[in-house]
Design a protein around this motif. Sequence first.
Motif, short mmCIF file in Angstrom:
data_model
loop_
_atom_site.label_atom_id
_atom_site.label_comp_id
_atom_site.label_asym_id
_atom_site.label_seq_id
_atom_site.Cartn_x
_atom_site.Cartn_y
_atom_site.Cartn_z
N PRO A 198 0.86 -1.34 -0.03
CA PRO A 198 0.07 0.12 -0.12
C PRO A 198 0.93 1.24 0.05
CG PRO A 198 -0.73 -1.44 1.57
CD PRO A 198 0.51 -2.13 1.13
N TYR A 199 0.33 2.37 -1.01
CA TYR A 199 1.31 3.23 -0.94
C TYR A 199 0.26 4.51 -1.36
CZ TYR A 199 4.65 7.05 -1.57
OH TYR A 199 5.46 8.28 -1.74
N THR A 200 0.30 5.42 -0.57
CA THR A 200 -0.61 6.85 -1.28
C THR A 200 0.44 7.89 -1.40
OG1 THR A 200 -2.57 6.19 0.33
CG2 THR A 200 -2.31 8.48 -0.34
N ASN A 201 0.30 8.41 -2.57
CA ASN A 201 1.01 9.59 -3.12
C ASN A 201 0.52 10.87 -2.49
OD1 ASN A 201 3.36 10.86 -4.24
ND2 ASN A 201 2.30 11.15 -6.19
N ARG A 202 1.22 11.34 -1.66
CA ARG A 202 0.91 12.70 -0.96
C ARG A 202 2.23 13.88 -1.18
NH1 ARG A 202 -1.76 8.94 2.77
NH2 ARG A 202 -4.02 9.46 2.71
N VAL A 203 1.91 14.60 -2.32
CA VAL A 203 3.07 15.61 -2.53
C VAL A 203 2.77 16.91 -1.75
CG1 VAL A 203 3.79 16.79 -4.46
CG2 VAL A 203 3.02 14.29 -4.89
N LYS A 204 3.85 17.36 -1.22
CA LYS A 204 3.94 18.65 -0.79
C LYS A 204 4.59 19.66 -1.58
CE LYS A 204 1.96 16.85 2.61
NZ LYS A 204 0.32 16.77 2.79
N THR A 205 4.61 21.17 -1.32
CA THR A 205 5.10 22.06 -2.26
C THR A 205 5.51 23.26 -1.17
OG1 THR A 205 5.15 23.47 -3.99
CG2 THR A 205 3.01 23.26 -2.88
N THR A 206 6.60 23.64 -1.44
CA THR A 206 7.35 24.83 -0.67
C THR A 206 7.09 26.08 -1.94
OG1 THR A 206 8.85 23.63 0.82
CG2 THR A 206 9.33 25.83 0.38
N SER A 207 6.26 27.33 -1.32
CA SER A 207 6.07 28.30 -2.12
C SER A 207 6.28 29.59 -1.15
CB SER A 207 4.78 28.21 -2.89
OG SER A 207 4.71 29.56 -3.45
N GLY A 208 6.81 30.58 -1.38
CA GLY A 208 6.74 31.88 -0.78
C GLY A 208 7.59 31.31 0.77
N GLY A 209 8.26 30.23 0.83
CA GLY A 209 8.77 30.06 2.37
C GLY A 209 7.71 29.14 3.27
N ARG A 236 -7.71 30.53 -15.76
CA ARG A 236 -9.08 29.82 -15.82
C ARG A 236 -9.53 29.21 -14.81
NH1 ARG A 236 -13.71 29.09 -15.80
NH2 ARG A 236 -15.13 28.85 -17.58
N PHE A 237 -8.59 28.29 -14.42
CA PHE A 237 -8.74 27.43 -13.23
C PHE A 237 -9.04 27.98 -11.85
CE2 PHE A 237 -7.90 22.88 -15.23
CZ PHE A 237 -9.25 22.69 -15.70
N VAL A 238 -7.77 28.81 -11.61
CA VAL A 238 -7.47 28.88 -10.23
C VAL A 238 -7.21 30.46 -10.04
CG1 VAL A 238 -6.58 26.73 -9.41
CG2 VAL A 238 -5.13 28.49 -10.20
N GLY A 239 -7.15 31.17 -11.09
CA GLY A 239 -6.86 32.50 -10.69
C GLY A 239 -5.37 32.90 -10.61
N TYR A 252 -1.83 30.55 -9.26
CA TYR A 252 -1.16 29.91 -10.32
C TYR A 252 0.35 30.49 -10.17
CZ TYR A 252 1.24 31.24 -14.96
OH TYR A 252 2.03 30.94 -15.99
N GLU A 253 0.52 31.65 -9.74
CA GLU A 253 1.86 32.22 -9.58
C GLU A 253 2.71 31.42 -8.45
OE1 GLU A 253 1.80 36.33 -9.28
OE2 GLU A 253 1.45 36.49 -11.84
N ALA A 254 1.85 30.95 -7.53
CA ALA A 254 2.54 30.41 -6.27
C ALA A 254 2.88 29.14 -6.61
CB ALA A 254 1.43 30.47 -4.97
N PHE A 255 2.01 28.07 -7.37
CA PHE A 255 2.22 26.67 -7.23
C PHE A 255 2.73 26.41 -8.89
CE2 PHE A 255 -1.06 27.10 -3.87
CZ PHE A 255 0.00 26.90 -2.89
N PHE A 256 2.33 27.00 -10.07
CA PHE A 256 2.40 26.57 -11.25
C PHE A 256 3.54 27.06 -12.05
CE2 PHE A 256 -2.18 25.23 -10.28
CZ PHE A 256 -1.90 24.04 -10.24
N LYS A 257 3.28 28.57 -11.86
CA LYS A 257 4.15 29.19 -12.96
C LYS A 257 5.64 28.87 -12.86
CE LYS A 257 5.11 33.96 -14.58
NZ LYS A 257 4.86 35.58 -14.68
N VAL A 282 7.94 13.29 -1.67
CA VAL A 282 8.38 14.32 -2.40
C VAL A 282 7.95 15.89 -1.96
CG1 VAL A 282 7.72 15.09 -4.98
CG2 VAL A 282 7.99 12.50 -4.29
N MET A 283 9.04 16.67 -2.24
CA MET A 283 8.67 18.02 -1.95
C MET A 283 8.65 18.88 -3.11
SD MET A 283 7.60 20.44 0.34
CE MET A 283 8.01 19.93 1.78
N ASN A 284 7.93 19.47 -3.94
CA ASN A 284 8.31 20.37 -4.92
C ASN A 284 8.60 21.87 -4.48
OD1 ASN A 284 7.02 18.37 -6.47
ND2 ASN A 284 5.06 19.15 -7.10
N TYR A 285 9.00 22.61 -5.49
CA TYR A 285 9.56 23.86 -5.15
C TYR A 285 8.96 24.83 -6.10
CZ TYR A 285 12.41 22.17 -1.42
OH TYR A 285 12.63 21.28 -0.07
N GLY A 286 8.03 25.48 -5.75
CA GLY A 286 7.22 26.30 -6.74
C GLY A 286 7.99 27.45 -7.13
#
Length: 382
Positions: free
Chosen positions: A79-90, A139-142, A146-151, A266-270
Amino acid sequence: MCDFLAVGAGFSGAVIARSLANAGHTVSVVDSRLHIAGNCHTERDPQSGVMVHRYGPHIFHTDNEQVWDYLNQFTTFMPYTNRVKTTSGGKVYSLPINLLTINQFFGKAMSPAEAQSFIEEQADLSIEDPQTFEEQALRFVGKDLYEAFFKGYTQKQWGCSPTQLPASILKRLPVRFNYDDNYFFHKYQGMPRDGYTAIVERILDHPNISVRLGTQFSRAQVKDYDHVFYSGPIDGYFDYDLGRLGYRTLDFREIRTEGDFQGCAVMNYGDESVPYTRIAEHKHFSPWEQHDKTICFEEHSRACEEGEIPYYPIRLTEEQAMLRDYVDKARREAGVSFVGRLGTYRYLDMDVTIAEALEASERFLTLREQRETIPSFFVEPI
């Protein structure tokens, strides 16, 4: 009995080879690397004892019961559940964007309905038909999410502005108005107890299959076999005579320490100012194991150069035009079929790769028995 060749000892080549071997044919499998399993290759790190995903994390997930049953012949999934975190703006947030992410980011305590209305207010509804990644995100999230997590993350991953990427890339990333932080929706999800290399090794363990590693293939060898299944780069098959298709590759910077480095797999860095896209801590991919030491890899994405390992096909306008030319050349080849991620220049999850390989081998055997023409592609690459 016929003699076939599978070029590439990843999942595509291994699954096709096993199907043909089960049907009574002999199959040679060659790979230019010194190990099997391609980019899914896993191995025990001798210093820490951790099972390492050598070319970056692979989490198996699928809704395809046939593929799930197939792999369970060769491994035990834990069993394994993929739970991803991200660091954005500290600050650290949960991905994909869910109710916890939204409330934490905006400093609120909204209910699902309140959050949905709030995000609709943030979204740029003037974009009726998003064409680019950026337009889709807005269009999805504004703008703020967008700038915090995707751009920044996307710009680092693909090496170009999100305004140059198609909207289809972002359709893989949902927004949830509950606290579900399971990255995947699929019915079946898990990690192979013994790693992915062990799966491929067992698939290839058949008396009709021979494997040669560290072996280069050239198209002149096609005539030596009844048929060739080629899962290498399609442009490489033709010695790049029309140019090189664009890929992104990854550089890994190793981190070793005692205990637990980051508390998650997994820790993403936005933030664009952080040079890497994410850090993977591999002991967390095997939570049923205990290790005092840990090993992590920073992932740095960049353009793939000659002689390097291709990871992600870019498939922008220039690549699409070149791909069409290579596909036209491939259709004129006799005795070879192009399969898999590299052979068709497509981004493929593991389950899709395996499903396509199973279907390709079944269709091949049927067509051969009926003495019909074997296609250059079992799945259209364009």
